[in-house]
Motif scaffolding. Structure first.
Motif, mmCIF file in Angstrom:
data_model
loop_
_atom_site.group_PDB
_atom_site.id
_atom_site.type_symbol
_atom_site.label_atom_id
_atom_site.label_comp_id
_atom_site.label_asym_id
_atom_site.label_seq_id
_atom_site.Cartn_x
_atom_site.Cartn_y
_atom_site.Cartn_z
ATOM 1 N N ALA A 135 15.832 11.288 -9.369
ATOM 2 C CA ALA A 135 14.881 11.795 -8.368
ATOM 3 C C ALA A 135 13.592 10.978 -8.370
ATOM 4 N N ILE A 136 13.215 10.428 -9.517
ATOM 5 C CA ILE A 136 11.950 9.683 -9.612
ATOM 6 C C ILE A 136 11.993 8.388 -8.820
ATOM 7 N N PRO A 137 12.960 7.465 -9.066
ATOM 8 C CA PRO A 137 12.992 6.244 -8.245
ATOM 9 C C PRO A 137 13.275 6.519 -6.777
ATOM 10 N N ALA A 138 14.019 7.579 -6.471
ATOM 11 C CA ALA A 138 14.282 7.914 -5.070
ATOM 12 C C ALA A 138 12.985 8.229 -4.332
ATOM 13 N N ALA A 139 12.084 8.935 -4.992
ATOM 14 C CA ALA A 139 10.794 9.234 -4.367
ATOM 15 C C ALA A 139 9.925 7.985 -4.260
ATOM 16 N N LEU A 140 9.977 7.125 -5.271
ATOM 17 C CA LEU A 140 9.117 5.942 -5.288
ATOM 18 C C LEU A 140 9.522 4.895 -4.245
ATOM 19 N N VAL A 141 10.811 4.823 -3.899
ATOM 20 C CA VAL A 141 11.263 3.795 -2.955
ATOM 21 C C VAL A 141 10.721 4.023 -1.551
ATOM 22 N N VAL A 142 10.232 5.223 -1.288
ATOM 23 C CA VAL A 142 9.626 5.499 0.025
ATOM 24 C C VAL A 142 8.417 4.599 0.263
ATOM 25 N N ILE A 143 7.688 4.234 -0.788
ATOM 26 C CA ILE A 143 6.441 3.463 -0.648
ATOM 27 C C ILE A 143 6.687 2.086 -0.020
ATOM 28 N N PRO A 144 7.585 1.236 -0.577
ATOM 29 C CA PRO A 144 7.821 -0.047 0.099
ATOM 30 C C PRO A 144 8.473 0.100 1.466
ATOM 31 N N LEU A 145 9.300 1.128 1.647
ATOM 32 C CA LEU A 145 9.918 1.328 2.959
ATOM 33 C C LEU A 145 8.878 1.538 4.052
ATOM 34 N N LEU A 146 7.816 2.273 3.737
ATOM 35 C CA LEU A 146 6.779 2.531 4.733
ATOM 36 C C LEU A 146 6.057 1.254 5.157
ATOM 37 N N ARG A 147 6.062 0.218 4.304
ATOM 38 C CA ARG A 147 5.368 -1.023 4.609
ATOM 39 C C ARG A 147 6.191 -1.966 5.464
ATOM 40 N N LEU A 148 7.506 -1.767 5.508
ATOM 41 C CA LEU A 148 8.392 -2.718 6.171
ATOM 42 C C LEU A 148 8.646 -2.337 7.627
ATOM 43 N N PRO A 149 8.914 -3.327 8.491
ATOM 44 C CA PRO A 149 9.331 -3.019 9.868
ATOM 45 C C PRO A 149 10.810 -2.673 9.906
ATOM 46 N N ASP A 150 11.291 -2.320 11.088
ATOM 47 C CA ASP A 150 12.725 -2.186 11.276
ATOM 48 C C ASP A 150 13.302 -3.574 11.512
ATOM 49 N N THR A 151 14.602 -3.657 11.781
ATOM 50 C CA THR A 151 15.237 -4.965 11.918
ATOM 51 C C THR A 151 15.063 -5.511 13.334
ATOM 52 N N PRO A 152 15.041 -6.863 13.492
ATOM 53 C CA PRO A 152 14.928 -7.435 14.835
ATOM 54 C C PRO A 152 16.023 -6.968 15.781
ATOM 55 N N ARG A 153 17.227 -6.852 15.283
ATOM 56 C CA ARG A 153 18.343 -6.467 16.154
ATOM 57 C C ARG A 153 18.223 -5.019 16.623
ATOM 58 N N TRP A 154 17.642 -4.141 15.796
ATOM 59 C CA TRP A 154 17.443 -2.771 16.270
ATOM 60 C C TRP A 154 16.357 -2.729 17.337
ATOM 61 N N TYR A 155 15.315 -3.519 17.173
ATOM 62 C CA TYR A 155 14.268 -3.565 18.204
ATOM 63 C C TYR A 155 14.834 -4.066 19.532
ATOM 64 N N VAL A 156 15.735 -5.064 19.487
ATOM 65 C CA VAL A 156 16.379 -5.526 20.713
ATOM 66 C C VAL A 156 17.240 -4.421 21.304
ATOM 67 N N LEU A 157 17.963 -3.704 20.449
ATOM 68 C CA LEU A 157 18.808 -2.603 20.903
ATOM 69 C C LEU A 157 18.000 -1.578 21.687
ATOM 70 N N LYS A 158 16.737 -1.388 21.314
ATOM 71 C CA LYS A 158 15.861 -0.423 21.976
ATOM 72 C C LYS A 158 14.986 -1.061 23.045
ATOM 73 N N GLY A 159 15.220 -2.337 23.361
ATOM 74 C CA GLY A 159 14.462 -2.990 24.415
ATOM 75 C C GLY A 159 13.084 -3.466 24.002
ATOM 76 N N ARG A 160 12.765 -3.437 22.733
ATOM 77 C CA ARG A 160 11.445 -3.839 22.246
ATOM 78 C C ARG A 160 11.498 -5.306 21.801
ATOM 79 N N THR A 161 11.691 -6.184 22.781
ATOM 80 C CA THR A 161 11.938 -7.589 22.470
ATOM 81 C C THR A 161 10.716 -8.289 21.892
ATOM 82 N N GLU A 162 9.528 -7.910 22.338
ATOM 83 C CA GLU A 162 8.330 -8.554 21.788
ATOM 84 C C GLU A 162 8.215 -8.281 20.289
ATOM 85 N N ARG A 163 8.454 -7.034 19.898
ATOM 86 C CA ARG A 163 8.422 -6.686 18.488
ATOM 87 C C ARG A 163 9.553 -7.387 17.744
#
Length: 489
Positions: A186-214
């Motif tokens: 449970a401890i590392p599972a809670a801690l991994v949220v921190i770096p996840l919040l700093r990262l973007p989503d993937t380029p291909r998902w942004y294209v899938l949603k029409g957000r090509t500039e991002r």
């Protein structure tokens, strides 16, 4: 899917050092989720010995404690692709991390087996989502030249988690502290949220949603090897050429062959018995005669250390020698080791040299799995389909994997008790030989190929098109590799 125009001015290209650092953070975050997944998968092996006594479980109930998690994982894998498409790969990862933290903590304080089964079912749902979302997140965020190694690193992380589990189980076995065995992740599972919040989503998902500039911004940040605008344009073309992301689309040409491959590979990955060792290794080693000084808890740790070395080796060579060589060598070695185990248990003399031969066979069997199947299933799950079918394809593949896992988890203890160890391992050996034949005839070599280029293999009837031939190969705009992937070799 929106086909928004690309930005007129491309974003500033970051230094290759910055891009590599960002890529490492993507891979590291996925790896931490893999460690937690591995820990939660293996922790029950030691805990089951003690909670079975506390809750007075029968053999069938022991199987259910394992299989109920797999039931949940099947549901999670079925919804994982849709969730990753609808909310994003990153959002799915955040849901997974939070769910891990909550449900493993609840499993550690379960007052009875009914509560434990209910919580482990929910934990299984989170695991099912994670094994779809995490490899997708890494695969869609790393350059083609290192994608195989980056996705295979998820398997290395999973094995690291299992190694940690077995050493923790051994350390806590003296006092029978099964609640600590289950709850520590449970401890590392809670801690991994921190770096996840700093990262973007993937380029291909942004294209899938029409957000090509991002998408262009993120592509520029994560892959210094390509022109981000040209690569995003290739992804747009790939998405526009597809009719949808449904399972029905997978079962029609040109991807029916790909669907057959991923379902078969996923099923063979588990039905050949790896999780029989992961879930029940203390019992297997006890039957071999390893009973003194907690040997049946300690020896699985050394088995998984060898598996870790094998998975690291796969990472080092997977983008050099190719996927097929690694996969076929791994499955072939598994088949040989299962034959050795069949002979060992057939002798009826599990003492001295025979016992250690059996231990060596278990060690090499597990290492071979992690070298071949274990590393390649994540790679093929994230590579086999084009962008709009990728998450659905990963869900279907991993659902087949989990159905086989369910059969092993539920019925392995009963087979060992009723048919005997020799017959059980002989049956697994036959299945390993079938897996070897299947992989030899169906597995493509995708080394160094762009994700948008790999679909040309399936469009061309299971072979790579001749890029020197003029004009399109097949019926779609992506049959011309130059159109589908400007950066492809």
């Amino acid at each position: 899917m929106s086909t928004a125009p690309l930005p007129a001015t491309p974003p500033p290209q970051p230094s290759s050092t910055t891009a590599r650092r960002t890529g490492r953070l993507f891979a590291l975050t996925g790896a931490v989720v893999g460690v937690i997944y591995g820990y939660d998968t293996g922790s029950i092996s030691g805990a089951l010995v003690f909670l079975s006594k506390d809750f007075n479980l029968t053999e069938t109930e022991k199987g259910l404690v394992n299989s109920v998690l797999v039931f949940g994982s099947i549901l999670g894998a079925l919804i994982g692709g849709k969730l990753a498409d609808a909310l994003g790969r990153k959002a799915a990862m955040l849901i997974v991390a939070g769910s891990y933290a909550v449900f493993v903590a609840l499993s550690a304080v379960a007052p009875n087996v009914e509560t434990l089964d209910a919580v482990r079912f929910l934990l299984g749902v989170a695991i099912g989502i994670s094994i779809v979302a995490a490899p997708l997140y890494v695969a869609e965020s790393t350059p083609a030249r290192i994608r195989g190694a980056s996705v295979a690193a998820y398997q290395v992380a999973t094995v690291v988690g299992i190694v940690i589990t077995y050493f923790v189980n051994w350390g806590l076995s003296g006092g029978g502290h099964w609640r600590w065995m289950l709850g520590l992740s449970a401890i590392p599972a809670a801690l991994v949220v921190i770096p996840l919040l700093r990262l973007p989503d993937t380029p291909r998902w942004y294209v899938l949603k029409g957000r090509t500039e991002r998408a262009v911004e993120v592509m520029a940040t994560t892959d210094p090897d390509v022109d981000p605008r040209a690569e995003v344009a290739a992804v747009q073309v790939a998405l526009a050429a597809e009719s949808g992301g449904s399972v029905r689309s997978m079962l029609r040409k040109p991807y029916a062959r790909a669907a057959f491959f991923v379902v078969g590979l996923g099923f063979f990955c588990q039905i050949t018995g790896i999780n029989a060792v992961t879930y029940y290794s203390p019992q297997i080693f006890e039957e071999m005669g390893f009973t003194g000084n907690g040997q049946n808890f300690l020896l699985p740790s050394f088995v998984e250390l060898a598996s870790l070395a094998a998975a690291v080796l796969a990472i080092l060579i997977i983008d050099r020698l190719g996927r097929r060589v690694v996969l076929l060598c791994g499955i072939g070695t598994m088949a040989v080791m299962l034959a050795v185990l069949t002979v060992v248990f057939s002798t009826g003399d599990l003492h001295g040299t025979t016992t250690w031969v059996g231990f060596g066979a278990i060690l090499l069997f597990t290492a071979a799995f992690n070298f071949g199947f274990g590393s390649l299933i994540w790679v093929y799950a994230s590579e086999a389909f084009p962008a709009q079918l990728r998450s659905t394809g990963a869900s279907v593949m991993l659902t087949a994997d989990l159905v086989a896992n369910l059969l092993i988890a539920q019925f392995f203890p009963s087979l060992m008790a009723k048919a005997g160890a020799a017959a059980t391992f002989a049956g697994l050996g036959v299945l390993a030989l079938a897996a070897l034949v299947f992989a030899a005839f169906t597995a493509p070599e995708t080394k160094g190929r762009q994700l948008e280029e790999i679909q040309d293999y399936w469009r061309n009837g299971g072979s790579w098109p001749d890029t020197s031939a003029p004009g399109p190969v097949g019926a779609g705009p992506l049959d011309n590799p130059a159109a589908s992937s400007p950066s492809a070799p």
